[in-house]
Design a protein around this motif. Structure first.
Motif, mmCIF file in Angstrom:
data_model
loop_
_atom_site.group_PDB
_atom_site.id
_atom_site.type_symbol
_atom_site.label_atom_id
_atom_site.label_comp_id
_atom_site.label_asym_id
_atom_site.label_seq_id
_atom_site.Cartn_x
_atom_site.Cartn_y
_atom_site.Cartn_z
ATOM 1 N N MET A 1 -15.841 56.789 17.950
ATOM 2 C CA MET A 1 -16.596 57.815 18.050
ATOM 3 C C MET A 1 -15.995 58.634 19.432
ATOM 4 S SD MET A 1 -20.425 59.104 18.502
ATOM 5 C CE MET A 1 -20.847 60.054 19.757
ATOM 6 N N THR A 2 -15.493 59.636 19.175
ATOM 7 C CA THR A 2 -14.785 60.258 20.496
ATOM 8 C C THR A 2 -15.740 61.797 20.446
ATOM 9 O OG1 THR A 2 -12.677 59.866 20.078
ATOM 10 C CG2 THR A 2 -12.825 61.344 21.597
ATOM 11 N N LEU A 3 -16.194 61.774 21.655
ATOM 12 C CA LEU A 3 -17.013 62.972 21.843
ATOM 13 C C LEU A 3 -16.255 64.115 21.988
ATOM 14 C CD1 LEU A 3 -19.405 61.625 24.535
ATOM 15 C CD2 LEU A 3 -19.833 61.779 22.176
ATOM 16 N N PRO A 4 -16.735 65.455 21.594
ATOM 17 C CA PRO A 4 -15.872 66.625 21.967
ATOM 18 C C PRO A 4 -15.824 66.645 23.481
ATOM 19 C CG PRO A 4 -17.796 67.043 20.408
ATOM 20 C CD PRO A 4 -18.043 65.339 20.923
ATOM 21 N N PRO A 5 -14.956 67.417 23.925
ATOM 22 C CA PRO A 5 -14.498 67.568 25.453
ATOM 23 C C PRO A 5 -15.938 68.265 26.135
ATOM 24 C CG PRO A 5 -12.846 68.570 24.435
ATOM 25 C CD PRO A 5 -13.849 68.046 23.196
ATOM 26 N N ARG A 6 -16.813 69.079 25.611
ATOM 27 C CA ARG A 6 -17.656 69.657 26.156
ATOM 28 C C ARG A 6 -18.999 68.384 26.319
ATOM 29 N NH1 ARG A 6 -19.894 75.397 25.178
ATOM 30 N NH2 ARG A 6 -18.296 76.086 26.484
ATOM 31 N N PRO A 68 -13.987 43.619 32.734
ATOM 32 C CA PRO A 68 -13.964 43.900 31.595
ATOM 33 C C PRO A 68 -15.286 44.649 31.144
ATOM 34 C CG PRO A 68 -13.517 41.656 31.471
ATOM 35 C CD PRO A 68 -14.007 41.983 32.884
ATOM 36 N N LEU A 69 -15.309 45.638 30.001
ATOM 37 C CA LEU A 69 -16.532 46.362 29.701
ATOM 38 C C LEU A 69 -17.813 45.698 29.677
ATOM 39 C CD1 LEU A 69 -17.552 49.085 28.887
ATOM 40 C CD2 LEU A 69 -16.871 48.572 26.801
ATOM 41 N N PRO A 70 -18.007 44.465 29.176
ATOM 42 C CA PRO A 70 -19.206 43.735 29.144
ATOM 43 C C PRO A 70 -19.783 43.445 30.624
ATOM 44 C CG PRO A 70 -17.837 42.620 27.459
ATOM 45 C CD PRO A 70 -16.964 43.761 28.433
ATOM 46 N N GLY A 71 -18.861 43.280 31.588
ATOM 47 C CA GLY A 71 -19.105 43.118 32.915
ATOM 48 C C GLY A 71 -19.895 44.498 33.722
ATOM 49 N N VAL A 72 -18.872 45.590 33.353
ATOM 50 C CA VAL A 72 -19.603 47.075 33.549
ATOM 51 C C VAL A 72 -20.800 47.143 33.006
ATOM 52 C CG1 VAL A 72 -19.174 49.428 33.380
ATOM 53 C CG2 VAL A 72 -17.371 47.645 33.999
ATOM 54 N N LEU A 73 -21.011 46.701 31.912
ATOM 55 C CA LEU A 73 -22.519 47.027 31.284
ATOM 56 C C LEU A 73 -23.411 46.172 31.881
ATOM 57 C CD1 LEU A 73 -21.364 47.372 27.634
ATOM 58 C CD2 LEU A 73 -21.713 49.291 28.979
ATOM 59 N N VAL A 74 -23.116 45.024 32.482
ATOM 60 C CA VAL A 74 -24.205 44.091 32.864
ATOM 61 C C VAL A 74 -24.566 44.579 34.446
ATOM 62 C CG1 VAL A 74 -24.551 41.917 33.982
ATOM 63 C CG2 VAL A 74 -23.622 42.023 31.942
ATOM 64 N N VAL A 75 -23.751 45.449 35.001
ATOM 65 C CA VAL A 75 -23.949 45.990 36.577
ATOM 66 C C VAL A 75 -24.842 47.160 36.127
ATOM 67 C CG1 VAL A 75 -22.884 47.112 38.295
ATOM 68 C CG2 VAL A 75 -21.794 45.003 37.326
ATOM 69 N N ALA A 110 -21.252 56.900 26.346
ATOM 70 C CA ALA A 110 -20.172 56.853 27.159
ATOM 71 C C ALA A 110 -19.144 55.486 26.746
ATOM 72 C CB ALA A 110 -20.393 56.510 28.796
ATOM 73 N N THR A 111 -19.766 54.633 26.357
ATOM 74 C CA THR A 111 -19.265 53.302 25.972
ATOM 75 C C THR A 111 -18.389 53.783 24.492
ATOM 76 O OG1 THR A 111 -20.739 51.806 27.080
ATOM 77 C CG2 THR A 111 -19.439 50.861 25.322
ATOM 78 N N ASP A 113 -17.285 56.491 23.627
ATOM 79 C CA ASP A 113 -16.411 57.405 23.777
ATOM 80 C C ASP A 113 -15.244 56.785 24.490
ATOM 81 O OD1 ASP A 113 -15.066 60.104 23.950
ATOM 82 O OD2 ASP A 113 -15.929 60.250 26.212
ATOM 83 N N ARG A 114 -15.268 56.046 25.622
ATOM 84 C CA ARG A 114 -14.293 55.063 26.050
ATOM 85 C C ARG A 114 -13.613 54.215 25.112
ATOM 86 N NH1 ARG A 114 -17.649 52.957 29.932
ATOM 87 N NH2 ARG A 114 -17.272 55.013 31.107
ATOM 88 N N ARG A 115 -14.411 53.600 24.167
ATOM 89 C CA ARG A 115 -13.685 52.509 23.337
ATOM 90 C C ARG A 115 -12.845 53.521 22.393
ATOM 91 N NH1 ARG A 115 -17.740 47.727 21.532
ATOM 92 N NH2 ARG A 115 -17.374 46.677 23.454
ATOM 93 N N ALA A 116 -13.413 54.451 21.931
ATOM 94 C CA ALA A 116 -12.409 55.453 20.989
ATOM 95 C C ALA A 116 -11.048 55.949 21.862
ATOM 96 C CB ALA A 116 -13.321 56.687 20.524
ATOM 97 N N ALA A 117 -11.280 56.241 23.043
ATOM 98 C CA ALA A 117 -10.203 56.836 23.810
ATOM 99 C C ALA A 117 -9.333 55.559 24.127
ATOM 100 C CB ALA A 117 -10.695 57.211 25.023
ATOM 101 N N MET A 118 -9.503 54.316 24.212
ATOM 102 C CA MET A 118 -8.738 53.012 24.379
ATOM 103 C C MET A 118 -7.932 52.743 22.994
ATOM 104 S SD MET A 118 -10.826 50.581 26.865
ATOM 105 C CE MET A 118 -11.625 49.657 25.465
ATOM 106 N N HIS A 119 -8.618 52.904 21.863
ATOM 107 C CA HIS A 119 -8.055 52.963 20.516
ATOM 108 C C HIS A 119 -6.893 53.661 20.159
ATOM 109 C CE1 HIS A 119 -10.675 49.495 18.902
ATOM 110 N NE2 HIS A 119 -11.194 49.783 19.954
ATOM 111 N N ARG A 120 -7.037 54.945 20.705
ATOM 112 C CA ARG A 120 -6.208 56.129 20.520
ATOM 113 C C ARG A 120 -5.039 55.890 21.412
ATOM 114 N NH1 ARG A 120 -10.452 59.754 21.436
ATOM 115 N NH2 ARG A 120 -9.386 60.164 23.509
ATOM 116 N N GLN A 121 -5.028 55.350 22.349
ATOM 117 C CA GLN A 121 -4.142 55.134 23.604
ATOM 118 C C GLN A 121 -3.251 53.690 22.755
ATOM 119 O OE1 GLN A 121 -5.745 54.692 27.208
ATOM 120 N NE2 GLN A 121 -6.205 56.678 27.456
ATOM 121 N N ALA A 122 -3.799 53.147 22.161
ATOM 122 C CA ALA A 122 -3.181 51.832 21.738
ATOM 123 C C ALA A 122 -2.239 51.938 20.677
ATOM 124 C CB ALA A 122 -4.234 50.648 21.329
#
Length: 122
Positions: A1-6, A68-75, A110-111, A113-122
Motif C-alpha cells: 500500500m503506497t500512501l498518496p504523496p500528501r 533491518p526493519l524489524p530492528g527499527v520497529l523494536v526501537v 509508515a511501514t 508505505d516503506r515496504r511498498a516503496a521498496m517493492h517498487r524499486q526492486a
C-alpha cells in the motif's frame, strides 16, 4: 500500500511530532519521578537523551547503525512504549492509551508505505 504523496507527508510530519512528544514525556516523567530536584533534573535529562541516542543509532532515517526493519520497529516500540508507560505512571491513563494508538497507527502506515516503496524499486 503506497500512501498518496500528501498523506505520506502528513504521516511523516506526525511521526516527527510523536517522536518529539515522546522525548518531552520522558523528560516530564523524569522530573516528576523522584523527590530530589537534583535527581529529578538528572533523570529528566537522561531519560530523553537515552531514547534519542537509541533512536539516532538504530531507528532514524540516517541511523549510525542501519538495522533491518524489524530492528527499527523494536526501537520504536521501546521508545514509544516507554513514553506511554511514563504517561501511565504519572496517572494519565487516557493519554497513555491515545499515545499507544497514535504511535501504532502512524508506524503501521509508515511501514506499509516503506515496504511498498521498496517493492517498487526492486
Amino acid at each position: 500500500m503506497t500512501l498518496p504523496p500528501r498523506l505520506h507527508a502528513i504521516n511523516e510530519g506526525l511521526a516527527f511530532l510523536i517522536e518529539i512528544a515522546a522525548l518531552a514525556v520522558l523528560a516530564w516523567w523524569g522530573w516528576q519521578s523522584v523527590e530530589s530536584r537534583v535527581l529529578g533534573l538528572l533523570v529528566a535529562v537522561a531519560a530523553p537523551a537515552a531514547a534519542a541516542v537509541l533512536w539516532g543509532m538504530f531507528a532514524a532515517p540516517r541511523a549510525r547503525i542501519p538495522v533491518p526493519l524489524p530492528g527499527v520497529l523494536v526501537v520504536k516500540a521501546v521508545v514509544f512504549g516507554a513514553a506511554s508507560a511514563a504517561l501511565y505512571a504519572m496517572g494519565h491513563v487516557s493519554w497513555a492509551a491515545v499515545a499507544v494508538v497514535v504511535a501504532v497507527a502512524n508506524t503501521a502506515l509508515a511501514t506499509l508505505d516503506r515496504r511498498a516503496a521498496m517493492h517498487r524499486q526492486a
